[in-house]
Scaffold this motif. Structure first.
Motif, short mmCIF file in Angstrom:
data_model
loop_
_atom_site.label_atom_id
_atom_site.label_comp_id
_atom_site.label_asym_id
_atom_site.label_seq_id
_atom_site.Cartn_x
_atom_site.Cartn_y
_atom_site.Cartn_z
N GLU A 1 -17.07 -16.42 -19.00
CA GLU A 1 -17.35 -16.43 -17.75
C GLU A 1 -17.70 -16.04 -16.57
OE1 GLU A 1 -14.06 -15.61 -12.63
OE2 GLU A 1 -13.19 -15.99 -15.00
N GLN B 1 -16.02 -24.55 -16.65
CA GLN B 1 -16.34 -23.55 -17.53
C GLN B 1 -16.16 -24.36 -19.14
OE1 GLN B 1 -14.83 -19.66 -17.55
NE2 GLN B 1 -14.79 -19.24 -19.31
N ASP C 1 -11.78 -23.37 -14.13
CA ASP C 1 -12.17 -23.10 -15.29
C ASP C 1 -12.17 -25.05 -16.42
OD1 ASP C 1 -10.82 -20.69 -15.50
OD2 ASP C 1 -8.78 -21.74 -15.41
#
Length: 65
Positions: free
Chosen positions: A48, A40, A37
């Motif tokens: 994703e 990203q 996460d």
């Protein structure tokens, strides 16, 4: 969490890594330390799936351009 400051000197030959190679390496290192996460968000990807493409470990096959 205490951060350690490290100084690294990198010397490149006639064929330095591309921007995207450096970006991918950064993403993989951040994923290892802080999770997918975080990587990203660092990349700025909404999807994703796009992050997965950057974090995919490729074989050591390069095309010299």
């Amino acid at each position: 969490m205490q951060l350690k400051v490290v100084s690294i000197r990198i010397l490149f030959n006639d064929n330095p890594p591309s921007f995207h190679e450096i970006r991918r390496l950064s993403g993989r290192l951040h994923e290892e330390q802080r999770g997918k996460d975080f990587a990203q968000k660092l990349f700025g990807h909404r999807s994703e799936k796009m992050t997965e493409k950057y974090l995919d470990v490729r074989e050591k096959v390069f095309t010299l351009v």
